[in-house]
Scaffold this motif. Sequence first.
Motif, PDB file in Angstrom:
ATOM      1  N   LEU A 114     -11.647  41.471  55.983  1.00 33.77           N
ATOM      2  CA  LEU A 114     -11.310  42.990  55.685  1.00 33.77           C
ATOM      3  C   LEU A 114     -11.617  44.265  55.007  1.00 33.77           C
ATOM      4  O   LEU A 114     -12.309  45.417  55.464  1.00 33.77           O
ATOM      5  CB  LEU A 114      -9.898  43.616  55.945  1.00 33.77           C
ATOM      6  CG  LEU A 114      -8.320  43.584  56.585  1.00 33.77           C
ATOM      7  CD1 LEU A 114      -6.590  43.407  55.870  1.00 33.77           C
ATOM      8  CD2 LEU A 114      -8.595  43.842  57.465  1.00 33.77           C
ATOM      9  N   MET A 115     -12.193  42.906  53.720  1.00 28.98           N
ATOM     10  CA  MET A 115     -12.459  43.870  52.594  1.00 28.98           C
ATOM     11  C   MET A 115     -14.862  44.374  53.081  1.00 28.98           C
ATOM     12  O   MET A 115     -14.818  45.139  52.891  1.00 28.98           O
ATOM     13  CB  MET A 115     -13.058  43.283  51.647  1.00 28.98           C
ATOM     14  CG  MET A 115     -11.758  44.227  50.193  1.00 28.98           C
ATOM     15  SD  MET A 115     -11.658  43.090  48.772  1.00 28.98           S
ATOM     16  CE  MET A 115     -11.161  41.625  49.505  1.00 28.98           C
ATOM     17  N   ARG A 116     -15.541  43.233  53.854  1.00 30.23           N
ATOM     18  CA  ARG A 116     -16.359  42.499  54.554  1.00 30.23           C
ATOM     19  C   ARG A 116     -16.156  44.178  55.536  1.00 30.23           C
ATOM     20  O   ARG A 116     -17.616  44.656  55.670  1.00 30.23           O
ATOM     21  CB  ARG A 116     -16.801  41.949  54.641  1.00 30.23           C
ATOM     22  CG  ARG A 116     -17.452  40.898  53.379  1.00 30.23           C
ATOM     23  CD  ARG A 116     -17.458  39.995  53.845  1.00 30.23           C
ATOM     24  NE  ARG A 116     -17.703  38.510  52.833  1.00 30.23           N
ATOM     25  CZ  ARG A 116     -17.661  37.722  53.593  1.00 30.23           C
ATOM     26  NH1 ARG A 116     -17.805  36.459  53.899  1.00 30.23           N
ATOM     27  NH2 ARG A 116     -18.422  36.755  51.982  1.00 30.23           N
ATOM     28  N   GLU A 117     -15.298  44.258  56.311  1.00 30.88           N
ATOM     29  CA  GLU A 117     -15.591  45.230  57.310  1.00 30.88           C
ATOM     30  C   GLU A 117     -15.108  46.823  57.265  1.00 30.88           C
ATOM     31  O   GLU A 117     -16.008  47.659  57.802  1.00 30.88           O
ATOM     32  CB  GLU A 117     -14.467  44.829  58.684  1.00 30.88           C
ATOM     33  CG  GLU A 117     -14.285  43.647  59.525  1.00 30.88           C
ATOM     34  CD  GLU A 117     -12.491  43.959  59.684  1.00 30.88           C
ATOM     35  OE1 GLU A 117     -11.718  44.866  59.636  1.00 30.88           O
ATOM     36  OE2 GLU A 117     -12.723  42.614  60.637  1.00 30.88           O
ATOM     37  N   GLY A 118     -15.058  46.926  56.162  1.00 30.14           N
ATOM     38  CA  GLY A 118     -15.268  48.585  55.150  1.00 30.14           C
ATOM     39  C   GLY A 118     -15.786  49.289  54.742  1.00 30.14           C
ATOM     40  O   GLY A 118     -16.419  49.706  55.059  1.00 30.14           O
ATOM     41  N   LEU A 119     -16.611  47.640  54.411  1.00 37.92           N
ATOM     42  CA  LEU A 119     -17.776  47.664  53.493  1.00 37.92           C
ATOM     43  C   LEU A 119     -19.306  48.158  54.664  1.00 37.92           C
ATOM     44  O   LEU A 119     -19.959  49.129  54.309  1.00 37.92           O
ATOM     45  CB  LEU A 119     -17.866  47.029  52.308  1.00 37.92           C
ATOM     46  CG  LEU A 119     -17.191  46.697  51.215  1.00 37.92           C
ATOM     47  CD1 LEU A 119     -17.868  45.392  50.075  1.00 37.92           C
ATOM     48  CD2 LEU A 119     -17.683  48.330  50.619  1.00 37.92           C
ATOM     49  N   ALA A 120     -18.778  47.637  55.579  1.00 38.54           N
ATOM     50  CA  ALA A 120     -20.097  47.702  56.865  1.00 38.54           C
ATOM     51  C   ALA A 120     -19.864  49.391  57.526  1.00 38.54           C
ATOM     52  O   ALA A 120     -20.719  49.215  57.872  1.00 38.54           O
ATOM     53  CB  ALA A 120     -19.877  46.369  57.580  1.00 38.54           C
TER      54      ALA A 120
END
Length: 187
Positions: A114-120
């Motif tokens: 989820l965090m990687r999706e958000g940061l992307a």
Amino acid sequence: DPVFTARIGGVAQVYISGSIIAWLLGDEAAFAERLAVLEAAPETYSDPYSRAYFGQGMALGLVLDGQFERAAQAAAASLTLADEHQMPQFKVGARVALGAATSGLGKTADGIALMREGLALIEGAGARSLVTLFHTWLAEAELADGLPDYALGTLARGQSICPEERFTIPEITRLRAKAEAALGRSA
């Protein structure tokens, strides 16, 4: 001031920043008071933008305070509004807060995703506020998941995106040392 309070987002920003500052100072009473305002604000500011903003802000404060269950609820509500109303700036922060809360609840791999999706999504959202903090949350989850090399890269990226976010430097330093030690580089 009615002129200020009528401005969309102004009150949210004041209380979000105020809650983070109170938390950093260890002022539990002020922190709780500011979170209470964020929680109650949608009764006054019922438009989707304000509700998403207040929800994201509440989630951020709750993650900092380790209240992961409540943080996940606030972040999920904000993310739903962001997706429904196409508000890219909240798609970043709410998704990262939800990921940090998910990781804090012991579902580390799900939280990291989820965090990687958000940061992307940062590029398209034009979001820069708290980006370094978001990267420290991701790095902490990566360390918990046994990924110290990823954590070092995450910390470097976060600091390069928004170097003026200096309040995160002590945490970045702590996490960097922890990652280096995990890689056998204790010096």
